[in-house]
Design a protein around this motif. Structure first.
Motif, PDB file in Angstrom:
ATOM      1  N   ASP A 177       9.823 -24.293 -88.383  1.00  0.00           N
ATOM      2  CA  ASP A 177       8.427 -24.656 -87.948  1.00  0.00           C
ATOM      3  C   ASP A 177       8.055 -25.988 -88.303  1.00  0.00           C
ATOM      4  N   TRP A 178       8.538 -27.015 -88.944  1.00  0.00           N
ATOM      5  CA  TRP A 178       8.253 -28.157 -89.356  1.00  0.00           C
ATOM      6  C   TRP A 178       8.339 -29.053 -88.151  1.00  0.00           C
ATOM      7  N   ARG A 179       7.216 -30.083 -87.828  1.00  0.00           N
ATOM      8  CA  ARG A 179       7.308 -30.806 -86.622  1.00  0.00           C
ATOM      9  C   ARG A 179       7.243 -32.575 -87.130  1.00  0.00           C
ATOM     10  N   THR A 180       8.126 -33.261 -86.420  1.00  0.00           N
ATOM     11  CA  THR A 180       7.923 -34.689 -86.725  1.00  0.00           C
ATOM     12  C   THR A 180       7.359 -35.180 -85.355  1.00  0.00           C
ATOM     13  N   LEU A 181       6.112 -35.875 -85.445  1.00  0.00           N
ATOM     14  CA  LEU A 181       5.474 -36.379 -84.280  1.00  0.00           C
ATOM     15  C   LEU A 181       5.639 -37.860 -84.087  1.00  0.00           C
ATOM     16  N   LYS A 182       6.036 -38.268 -82.743  1.00  0.00           N
ATOM     17  CA  LYS A 182       6.275 -39.397 -82.497  1.00  0.00           C
ATOM     18  C   LYS A 182       5.453 -39.944 -81.206  1.00  0.00           C
TER      19      LYS A 182
END
Length: 714
Positions: A177-182
């Protein structure tokens, strides 16, 4: 705890002459399961002494070598058994063919550009495209296939800036469920240096003039605790484009209420940000507004108290439209003028017998998606609430992803059903919806029949159920039948197309989907009737569905399989304990199995709205009465069962499934197989690559087919 779409294989009616499962069962050799150690753990709660001998299996498989060894041993037994099943390869091939279609997403317009996702021809992950103009030539913007060798890294959300020049997007790795935003430059395709970590349960909201975007995140977890620690202190930040994340500005947080989650939305004219804050899953929110041009993004509380649901539709200037269940359990539409001296909500569209399931504004039209007996109906109104009529839909099914703007004369929505993959429609107020994008189908969806029936639950409540099968199939002859259910969190289980289900139908089986209480099909009262002290109603509804399928002859004797995911996995575990005599086989996927400890991990604490608090006596006694892990009975023959979970599931941690199957295997529960299938580099379900989905469901459905007598090699 909150679709796949197109078939490209012509389906002919397969003859059904199932071998009775009882004949197969007599030939089963009892399995030898791995030996699972026990620990001396006994908790005392409200005068009850609760034994938990498999507590050690709650440890993170990535951090505890002993748990990792247990997983390997269990998978070895499961894999060896699955290798013996007839028809598994043909089922996998059927699913591969059925996945060979275009899975389409709703387009988002920004600066004259149209952004949309499409997954084609069995691709592992959806690809993001952009085109200039609604009918322009498309080009690939993001292809996640380049992100990992195993296809388990997914594009998990995206939003273009207002002028369409930049795109913020979320990366999901291994199903977490963790997200990395770019951030990406749309024209050049260059990925900028911006990197935002620890985003979770977040939207992306671009502020005007591309100054940055709003997102929601948690504090960075301690080392080794990312996949199990309780989620607290959710906050909304502004990330200015080009800045290091350490310089992001905290816009909204509630440190005195660390249990709250916060989600931001923006009106289409970018004048108001709405922040919805909630402590659980029951859609009772406080609403805070931010005037975008106000100094330092000052906040203003609009709705205090967690009593009702408020969903922003859109707004122009200071006039905003919402749906709410305040004084309307099936929802109504209201508006408010935030520029007034004393703003008040006024009704625009009154509550009706149907449930509002979605809304959009397109120009000067309100388009409202209603649920009528778990089927979608689209109705239109002017902005004062005058009814203008209904829009034509292809048949009984589900409308999703309504996307419109008060500043535009076009909107979009998608439609699907059990026998119809997703089609995207474009809507203009001056005409009926037109098809914007649809996959080509080399088969006639009308060769697959969808009907609806109503049956009585234990207390006399009428429950709707969909039946899906090949047209011309004699339902009175009895066929291996798969019954699916969920029943919780106000989530409506509506007609949807899934290739794995279609593979079962194509092989001659019947698929049934029951709309249990606890869902949202009939509004708040339906939800309330299946949660907290009423949770047993969900299990009664599902059991009654099984009895109906057998007594009517739709399901063959010894031919009823059941399936559920997440809260539905809990459902399967509970009814297996309560009526092991009724069902032939089951699949419990990523289920909540320990009702006394679910709130101690990751997002579990949010589920107390539906399940209650284990540390409150009334809730505890209700939970203990149906908790799948605690109610397994030795000395009783259980149906064949396969449990599925994944090592990176940080929504429902895999310890639930580990403990449940360990106890089921250890007690005297009969000779039928009780197995667990544990996927690696996968989570609760989202982001799973297509090849892993095919591998998983060919395994599981071959297991269910073998148990129920569904012949796969035809």
């Amino acid at each position: 705890m909150r679709s796949l779409t197109i078939l490209t294989l012509a389906i002919g009616l397969a003859a059904t002459s199932p071998v009775l499962a009882a004949d197969q069962e007599n030939k089963e050799t009892p399995l030898t399961y791995p030996e699972t150690k026990t620990v001396d753990v006994i908790d005392e709660q409200f005068g009850e002494y609760i034994s938990d001998p498999y507590r050690w299996l709650e440890n993170d498989v990535r951090e505890d070598p002993e748990v990792a060894d247990w997983v390997k041993a269990q998978n070895a037994v499961t894999d060896a058994y699955l290798e013996t099943l007839p028809g598994r390869e043909s089922l996998a091939q059927s699913m591969k063919e059925l996945f060979d279609y275009d899975d389409l997403g709703i387009p988002v317009e920004a600066g004259g550009k149209y952004f949309y996702e499409r997954k084609s021809g069995g691709q592992n992950q959806a690809v993001l495209y952009v085109r200039d103009g609604v009918d322009g030539e498309e080009r690939v913007l993001i292809d996640p296939a380049t992100w990992s060798d195993d296809g388990a890294t997914a594009l998990a959300g995206w939003k273009p800036s207002g002028d369409g020049s930049l795109l913020a997007y979320a990366v999901q790795d291994g199903g977490s469920d963790w997200r990395t935003l770019k951030v990406l430059d749309v024209e050049s395709g260059e990925v900028k240096a911006d990197t935002v970590e620890w985003a979770k349960f977040t939207d992306i909201v671009w502020m005007p003039k591309n100054i940055g975007f709003l997102y929601s995140r948690y504090p960075e977890p301690n080392e080794g605790e990312a996949f199990q620690s309780t989620n607290l202190n959710h906050a909304i930040y502004l990330h200015p484009v080009g800045n290091d994340q350490a310089k992001d500005i905290k816009v909204f947080a509630t440190p005195d209420q660390p249990e709250l989650n916060h989600f931001a939305e923006l009106t289409s004219d970018k004048e108001w940000v709405m922040i919805a804050s909630a402590s659980g899953t029951d859609e009772r929110v406080e609403v805070t507004m931010i005037k975008v041009d106000a100094p330092e993004l000052e906040t203003r509380k609009l709705v205090s108290g967690f009593d009702y649901d408020w969903r922003l539709i859109d707004g122009v200037g200071d006039t905003l439209y919402f749906t709410t269940n305040k004084d309307a359990p099936r929802l109504r539409v209201v508006k408010i003028d935030l520029g007034a001296d004393e703003p008040e909500f006024t009704e625009v569209i009154a509550e009706s017998d149907a449930v509002i399931n979605g809304t959009m504004i397109v120009g000067d039209r309100l388009v409202v998606s209603y649920l009528v007996d778990a089927k979608s109906q689209l109705s239109t109104f002017d902005l004062d609430g005058k009814a203008l009529g209904t829009l034509n839909l292809p048949g009984p099914g589900q409308v999703t992803s309504l996307s419109g703007s008060m500043k535009s004369e076009e909107g979009f929505f998608s439609f699907q059903s059990f026998n119809r993959p997703t089609t995207v429609f474009r809507y203009e107020p001056s005409s009926e919806p037109t098809v914007w994008a649809a996959p080509s189908l080399p088969f006639d969806p009308d060769t697959v029949e969808v009907t609806q029936r109503f049956y009585e639950s234990k207390d006399g409540t009428k429950i709707p159920m969909f039946l899906v099968h090949m047209k011309g199939q004699d339902l009175s002859a009895g066929a291996p039948t798969m019954l699916y259910g969920y029943g919780g969190f106000n989530i409506s289980v509506l007609p949807q197309y899934k290739p794995a289900w279609m593979a079962w139908i194509k092989a001659g089986g019947v698929f049934a989907s029951a709309n249990l209480r606890g869902g949202g099909e009939y509004g708040k009262e339906w939800h309330d009737a299946g949660r907290l002290q009423n949770k047993q109603n969900v299990f009664d509804d599902f059991i009654a569905a099984g009895e109906y399928l057998l007594t009517t002859g739709i399901a063959s004797q010894n031919g009823l399989a059941i399936e559920g995911r997440s809260n539905g996995g809990l459902l399967i575990g509970a009814v297996m304990n309560q009526r092991p005599d009724l069902f032939t086989a089951g699949h419990a996927a990523v289920g909540v199995m320990d009702m006394l400890r679910f709130d101690r991990f990751t997002a579990g604490r949010y589920w107390v709205d539906d399940y209650g608090y284990p540390d409150k006596e009334q809730d505890f006694r209700t939970q203990l009465a149906y908790s799948p892990y605690h109610n397994i009975k030795g000395g009783i023959d259980y149906p064949a069962l396969i449990v599925s979970t994944a090592d990176t599931d940080d929504r429902v941690v895999p310890g639930h499934s580990f403990k449940y199957i360990a106890r089921l295997q250890a007690l005297d529960t009969g000779d039928k197989p009780h197995l667990i299938r544990i996927e690696t580099r996968a989570g609760h379900g989202s982001g799973k690559p297509t090849d892993k989905v095919i591998e998983e469901y060919s395994d599981i459905y071959a297991f269910l087919a073998h148990a129920t007598g569904l012949e796969l090699d035809k």
